[in-house]
Motif scaffolding. Structure first.
Motif, short mmCIF file in Angstrom:
data_model
loop_
_atom_site.label_atom_id
_atom_site.label_comp_id
_atom_site.label_asym_id
_atom_site.label_seq_id
_atom_site.Cartn_x
_atom_site.Cartn_y
_atom_site.Cartn_z
N PHE A 63 -10.44 11.13 -15.76
CA PHE A 63 -10.38 9.72 -15.35
C PHE A 63 -9.06 9.13 -15.84
CE2 PHE A 63 -10.93 7.53 -19.42
CZ PHE A 63 -11.49 8.51 -20.23
N VAL A 64 -8.70 8.00 -15.28
CA VAL A 64 -7.45 7.35 -15.64
C VAL A 64 -7.70 6.52 -16.89
CG1 VAL A 64 -5.68 5.70 -14.96
CG2 VAL A 64 -6.65 7.25 -13.26
N LYS A 65 -7.11 6.95 -17.97
CA LYS A 65 -7.39 6.27 -19.24
C LYS A 65 -6.43 5.10 -19.44
CE LYS A 65 -7.58 7.26 -24.16
NZ LYS A 65 -7.35 8.24 -25.18
N GLU A 66 -5.22 5.31 -19.01
CA GLU A 66 -4.24 4.27 -19.29
C GLU A 66 -3.18 4.27 -18.21
OE1 GLU A 66 -3.01 3.43 -23.66
OE2 GLU A 66 -1.44 4.66 -22.74
N VAL A 67 -2.64 3.11 -17.92
CA VAL A 67 -1.53 2.99 -16.98
C VAL A 67 -0.32 2.51 -17.77
CG1 VAL A 67 -0.69 1.80 -14.94
CG2 VAL A 67 -3.08 2.46 -15.07
N ARG A 68 0.80 3.24 -17.67
CA ARG A 68 2.00 2.80 -18.41
C ARG A 68 3.14 2.57 -17.43
NH1 ARG A 68 2.16 7.73 -22.56
NH2 ARG A 68 0.15 7.42 -23.57
N ILE A 69 3.91 1.53 -17.72
CA ILE A 69 5.13 1.31 -16.95
C ILE A 69 6.28 1.26 -17.94
CG2 ILE A 69 6.35 -0.23 -15.37
CD1 ILE A 69 3.74 -1.16 -14.30
N GLY A 70 7.25 2.13 -17.72
CA GLY A 70 8.37 2.18 -18.66
C GLY A 70 7.90 2.50 -20.06
N GLY A 71 6.85 3.28 -20.17
CA GLY A 71 6.39 3.69 -21.48
C GLY A 71 5.39 2.74 -22.13
N GLU A 72 5.21 1.56 -21.55
CA GLU A 72 4.29 0.60 -22.19
C GLU A 72 2.99 0.52 -21.40
OE1 GLU A 72 7.31 -2.75 -23.94
OE2 GLU A 72 5.27 -3.27 -23.31
N ALA A 73 1.90 0.51 -22.14
CA ALA A 73 0.59 0.47 -21.48
C ALA A 73 0.32 -0.91 -20.92
CB ALA A 73 -0.51 0.84 -22.49
N THR A 74 -0.27 -0.96 -19.74
CA THR A 74 -0.65 -2.26 -19.17
C THR A 74 -2.04 -2.62 -19.67
OG1 THR A 74 -1.75 -1.29 -17.25
CG2 THR A 74 0.61 -1.72 -17.05
N THR A 75 -2.37 -3.92 -19.58
CA THR A 75 -3.70 -4.32 -20.08
C THR A 75 -4.76 -3.95 -19.06
OG1 THR A 75 -3.00 -6.46 -19.29
CG2 THR A 75 -3.26 -6.23 -21.66
N GLY A 76 -5.83 -3.44 -19.59
CA GLY A 76 -6.97 -3.12 -18.73
C GLY A 76 -6.70 -2.02 -17.74
N ALA A 77 -5.65 -1.20 -17.99
CA ALA A 77 -5.31 -0.09 -17.09
C ALA A 77 -5.17 -0.58 -15.66
CB ALA A 77 -6.38 1.01 -17.18
N VAL A 78 -4.50 -1.69 -15.51
CA VAL A 78 -4.32 -2.29 -14.20
C VAL A 78 -2.84 -2.23 -13.84
CG1 VAL A 78 -4.14 -4.61 -13.21
CG2 VAL A 78 -6.31 -3.81 -14.07
N LEU A 79 -2.56 -2.05 -12.58
CA LEU A 79 -1.17 -1.94 -12.13
C LEU A 79 -0.83 -3.17 -11.28
CD1 LEU A 79 1.22 0.07 -11.98
CD2 LEU A 79 0.24 0.89 -9.86
N HIS A 80 0.19 -3.89 -11.69
CA HIS A 80 0.65 -5.03 -10.88
C HIS A 80 1.82 -4.58 -10.04
CE1 HIS A 80 -1.68 -8.21 -12.83
NE2 HIS A 80 -1.61 -7.42 -13.88
N VAL A 81 1.72 -4.75 -8.75
CA VAL A 81 2.79 -4.30 -7.87
C VAL A 81 3.48 -5.52 -7.25
CG1 VAL A 81 3.31 -2.96 -5.80
CG2 VAL A 81 1.53 -2.18 -7.35
N ARG A 82 4.81 -5.56 -7.39
CA ARG A 82 5.57 -6.64 -6.74
C ARG A 82 6.39 -6.00 -5.64
NH1 ARG A 82 6.67 -5.30 -11.59
NH2 ARG A 82 8.62 -4.43 -10.81
N GLU A 83 7.26 -6.79 -5.03
CA GLU A 83 8.16 -6.24 -4.03
C GLU A 83 9.11 -5.26 -4.72
OE1 GLU A 83 7.17 -8.80 -0.57
OE2 GLU A 83 8.85 -7.43 -0.69
N GLY A 84 9.49 -4.23 -4.00
CA GLY A 84 10.41 -3.26 -4.59
C GLY A 84 9.65 -2.06 -5.14
N VAL A 85 10.37 -1.07 -5.54
CA VAL A 85 9.72 0.16 -6.03
C VAL A 85 9.69 0.13 -7.56
CG1 VAL A 85 9.87 2.66 -6.12
CG2 VAL A 85 10.49 1.45 -4.02
#
Lengths: 551, 515
Positions: free
Chosen positions: B382-404
């Protein structure tokens, strides 16, 4: 028809069409102000149903489908239709998972000008579901098998079992028969037909009825109430035996082999499969069960339809040879006789020359096996005279015909002798020319009233109807049901003399009063009358309340 | 095993059917295999069908045995088309060719042996058809089609299903690809016509079980006006077979049109509203490649319009890798991103050993990641954690904006939680009722599981993904009812809410709710 231009703009379209006042009334400017509303609830739990669709259809002439009004109930199960014109309406209510198609019609009623009927409480019964899994003879899920729910039909002259719902197993071998009304069912499974070359029919596993028998009579009777979900009606199909039938289809008149279509059934009417023969009439059937089977064949020679019936009982030792001879049918001719018709009123010369002889439809229903192709039928003159039915295949048939107004079918006979049970045997080798259809005008009549329905429909009476069961159903040509008027009165005329038991049920009821068990249970609610020719009787009936459980 | 046809022999059948022998007779044999976990295994009970090469009725058929072998003997036609099929599978290759069927010319050699097939387990798409307020709709025809394939329509068949009384449909045996899912219902309102749901695009991987698709059918008895929009596509190389597909913002309805070589297009049957558009080019050869999709700018429709310019916009997407913290992953792992309503939004496939992935064409928004399910197994991860740039997001949630968004890491773990306990009889203390069935339901963020307690009332749930859960026990309750919201609402306070952490082992005793 004056159209009022001072209408509220938003409702203009609807308002204009509703101005079509019931025919015959003088043109008046009427602002439609009646209202209809209420709550739709679950008949099982009593809770309000949201998202139920309510349709109101005006009944008077000149109104078309587009003039229906529809709305959907909100979260609290409530709906309201406003700005309705006075008149007669039919109300329908439906929601996925509730009622069968027939049960969606709630009832008919009249709305008076300015009447506000907004406290209706309409219960919808949750449909029953039967689900399960089918495995093939190897124990693996069987996809693509046809599964059907069948209900017994006790009415004389009809097929013993009706398929009321049919579905196909998915890739997991699972099926779901939904939308079933309360009642008793058997479940039948037909494996997908194996691809095979022309002329060959191959059964790898045997079709069966739950829990694994070959005929409907041996099948388990599953009782479901409203809202029941019957799970795990699973079956493992048995492998087909190693029987082989090799055959040839030949034309009985010319002697030549010819191409045709075959259907194979068990003697009890369970369909096993069908196939097309090769161009020169050959066929090979593999894997048929070792029991009595009926085979029907059809073919064509120019425009003539040729048919044959055969019986076979395959055995597992060696190849059986079967020859099916198809023949064209023969005509059956006879005449219509009216017994003591009432004198006709004087007709003007103009109308006499223009009027065409009135006819009624006569149908021949085969008493065994599947109705193959179109039922034999012909128009017969109801005012008396000769008729001919073309191309009737040799078989046994039950004759069905609508009597002229005020008359009943008294007898069907040959050479002056009445045929029992209105059943005609058409032979192979001779032509029938002496069929007689007798209508009599000395029928009896029953009238009466129906007391309050017990359906719990507040605000108006749900439609009711009368079920008429003759003492000897096989021998009777009497109609089997009659509508009840809005005030609860009914009248049934032109009944053949004899004894009858009458019951009153709601139109939405799923009680089958032809079922002997049901008749026994409700004996006290039925009224029996014995009528002579031209006799009359008056009867009061109470609408039977639908039970909670199937009987 | 009883195989009637081999028992009796093809020659006999020919005689029985009176088929004249032209002095020609061929035998075709081979093996059918399944690709499973990277290995080819024999596949029994596959139906192999021979037809005349120029089409026409089935000529002969047989089934493979336990070793996956089949034999069609004494075929009397030199040119034969062979197909192999089995429910739930699709044909990946036939006779060594990347194709569903094979045409043999046995007139040269009468022994056509070694004609092997490879089948693969098909993917499954299931979900519900609902109306605008979320109520299920039954008897709606749902079909999945590989859109605008340049292959003949016979090769890419449309798979169909009908929704049942719960609105549920199931499409099985799908080969991997981009499907267009549509639901069609005959509307029984004033002036009957058909209503369609918005076409929904779903990408399925090999053998994937893709669930919880929601198709919304607009069932309201209202007529709407449609408009035509014409314009030009710029900034993109227009290739043969390219088309523009548009969807309304709410994804309630859509349309499509071919783009001409000069970039011009005409879109018709568009209702009023805001639309998103994309340009798609399909594969033109026999090989199945995933199509190229380019996101285009949004536009609005409030009347007939001409001169609309569509051009590519910067894609919104994510790029990154999976980090396997613990567990035994498959060579290929599919990550599913669910939007706020818990519905699918996008998928990404990552392969060993680096497990890199890339996924484009998102809507900006908030997503939860889950591991995709194959063959009903979810890899045990299962997905335990979501990290962006090495930092974990809260609640293992991914916020996507415009751009990659680069450098996204999904940390996968097999450190599931466990829940077990006992069911106790209600307060009168006389113990569990003999003969009664006690079922325990566990309601989590994605699904409701249920399990039967044993005769001592004990139950356990394994492999629980960490999250918030509700648990409740019922006496004599059907499993299907436990999977409905009503049962949980009725249970009220008897259903207990509790969190499950990674690696935790939670013991709970429950009192059963009586019927």
């Amino acid at each position: 028809m004056t159209r009022l231009t001072l209408c509220i703009p938003l409702l203009c379209v609807g308002a204009v069409t509703l101005y079509a006042a019931p025919q015959g009334e003088p043109e008046t400017v009427i602002e439609p102000e009646a209202e209809l509303g209420g709550t739709i609830i679950s008949a099982k739990t009593g809770e309000p149903l949201r998202g139920a669709r309510v349709t109101l259809q005006p009944n008077w002439r000149g109104m078309r489908r587009e003039n229906r009004k529809q709305t959907t109930t909100g979260l609290n199960g409530q709906f309201l239709l406003r700005k309705l014109a006075a008149g007669q309406y039919t109300l329908q209510a439906e929601k996925t998972g509730y009622e069968t198609r027939r049960g969606t019609r709630i009832g008919q009623f009249k709305l008076a000008q300015d009447e506000s009927k907004t406290k209706l409480v309409i219960p919808l019964r949750p449909a029953a579901v039967i689900t399960g899994r089918i495995l093939d003879s190897y124990g693996e899920p069987l996809a693509g098998a046809r599964v059907g729910a069948l209900r017994r039909n006790f009415q004389p002259g009809s097929r013993a079992w009706d398929v009321v719902q049919i579905t196909t197993t998915d890739d997991l071998g699972e099926y779901r028969l939904y939308g079933l009304s309360m009642g008793k069912y058997i479940v039948g499974i037909s494996p997908p037909q194996e691809p095979s070359q022309e002329g060959a029919f191959i059964l790898e596993q045997l079709p069966a009825f739950y829990p694994g028998v070959l005929t409907p009579e041996e099948a388990a009777l599953l009782k479901v109430s409203w809202g029941t979900e019957l799970e795990a009606i699973d079956m493992k199909l048995a492998p087909a035996p190693a029987t082989v039938i090799s055959g040839l289809l030949a034309d009985g008149d010319t002697g030549e082999a010819l191409m045709g279509y075959l259907t194979v059934q068990t003697d009890g009417g369970a369909q096993l499969g069908n196939l097309q023969t090769t161009e020169d009439g050959r066929f090979a059937l593999y894997g048929l069960p070792s029991t009595d089977l009926a085979i029907w064949a059809t073919s064509r020679r120019s425009r003539l339809m040729l048919m044959a019936r055969g019986k076979v009982r395959p055995s597992e030792s060696g190849v059986e040879e079967l020859q099916l001879i198809v023949r064209s049918g023969r005509p059956v001719s006879g005449k219509v006789v009216l017994e003591d018709p009432p004198t006709q009123p004087e007709q003007s010369e103009a109308s006499q020359s223009q009027s065409e002889p009135r006819t009624s439809m006569l149908q021949l229903h085969p008493t065994t096996g599947r109705r193959f192709g179109r039922p034999h039928r012909a128009r017969i003159p109801i005012e008396g005279g000769p008729f001919e039915i073309q191309d009737v295949q040799p078989a046994e048939y039950r004759i069905d015909v609508y009597a002229p107004p005020g008359a009943y079918l008294r007898a069907i006979g040959r050479s002056g002798k009445a045929l029992e049970g209105f059943t005609l045997k058409v032979p192979h080798d001779s032509t029938i020319t002496d069929l007689e259809v007798r209508f009599a005008f000395n029928g009896a009549a029953i009238s009466g009233t129906v007391k309050e329905g017990a359906f719990g429909l507040e605000g108006f009476n749900a439609d009711a109807r009368i079920i008429i069961i003759p003492d000897e159903p096989e021998k009777s040509s009497a109609r089997t049901s009659s509508q009840v008027a809005e005030d609860g009165s009914f009248e049934i005329t032109a009944l053949p003399p004899g004894g009858y038991t009458l019951f009153a049920v709601e139109n939405r009821s799923t009680l089958d009063l032809w079922d002997p068990d049901v008749q026994r249970a409700f004996r006290a609610s039925g009224e029996h009358v014995s009528l002579d020719a031209k006799g009359t009787a008056t009867v009061d009936l109470t609408v039977i309340k639908e039970p909670e459980e199937p009987l | 095993m009883r195989d009637l046809r081999t028992q009796i022999g093809r020659r006999f059948l020919g005689l029985l059917l009176g088929i004249p022998s032209l002095g020609f007779s061929a035998d075709v044999t081979g093996v059918v295999r399944e690709m499973r976990d990277g290995r080819l295994e024999p596949l029994p009970r596959v139906t192999v069908i021979a037809r005349p090469a120029d089409g026409g009725r089935v000529y002969a058929s047989t089934k493979t045995d336990a070793d996956g072998a089949y034999a069609l003997r004494n075929l009397l036609s030199p040119r034969i088309q062979l197909t192999a099929r089995r429910a739930g599978f699709y044909a990946h290759s036939a006779g060594g060719h990347d194709d569903r069927q094979i045409v043999l010319d046995c007139s040269v050699a009468t022994d056509c042996s070694g004609v092997d097939f490879e089948l693969r387990r098909g993917a499954v798409i299931t979900g519900r058809v609902v109306d605008e307020i979320g109520e299920p709709l039954q008897d709606v025809n749902v079909s999945a089609q590989l859109p605008e394939s340049s292959e003949s329509t016979r090769e890419a068949p449309r798979v169909g299903s009908r929704s049942d009384d719960r609105g549920i449909f199931r499409l099985a045996g799908l080969q991997p690809g981009d499907y267009l899912l549509t639901a069609k219902r005959r509307r029984r309102g004033p002036g009957e016509s058909e209503t369609h749901s918005t076409p929904v695009e779903i990408q399925v991987g090999e053998g994937e079980l893709f669930g919880s698709v929601e198709l919304i059918v607009d069932d309201s008895p209202v007529d709407f006006e449609t408009f035509s929009v014409s314009g030009k596509l710029v900034g993109v190389k227009v290739e043969g077979g390219g088309s523009i597909t548009v969807h309304s913002r709410a994804r309630r309805y859509g349309s499509g049109a071919q783009v001409k070589e000069d970039g011009s297009f005409v879109l018709s049957n568009l209702r009023e509203g805001e639309y998103e558009a994309r340009y798609t080019v399909r594969a033109t050869s026999g090989r199945r490649r995933s199509p190229m999709r380019t996101k285009l700018n949004r536009f609005s429709v409030d009347g007939d319009r001409s001169g609309l310019v569509l051009q590519p916009v910067a894609p919104t997407g994510i790029r990154g890798r999976l980090i396997i913290e613990s567990g035994d992953p498959d060579k290929m792992i599919r990550i599913r991103l669910l939007n706020k309503d818990g519905n699918w939004a996008m998928g990404a496939t990552a392969e060993a050993p680096e497990y890199k992935f890339e996924s484009r064409d998102f809507e900006p928004g908030e997503y939860r990641a889950a591991v995709g399910v194959f063959f009903s197994r979810d890899n045990g991860l299962f997905v335990k954690e979501v990290r962006i740039g090495g930092e974990a997001t809260t609640g293992a949630v991914l916020h996507v904006r415009e751009g990659v968004i680069e450098d996204v890491e999904f940390v996968l773990s097999d450190d599931f939680g466990k829940v077990h306990g006992r069911v106790k009889a209600p307060s009168n203390g006389t113990g569990l009722r003999k003969g009664a069935q006690y079922t325990v339901g566990l309601k989590g963020p994605n699904r409701i599981r249920s399990v039967q307690a044993d005769q001592r009332g004990r139950f356990s749930f394994d492999e629980i993904t960490p999250g918030e859960y509700q648990i409740c026990a019922w006496e004599d309750m059907t499993r299907s009812r436990i999977r409905s919201d009503e049962a949980w609402e009725e249970a009220g306070a008897a259903a207990r809410t509790f969190p499950v952490e990674a690696g935790s082992d939670i013991e709970i005793d429950l009192t059963a709710v009586q019927p």
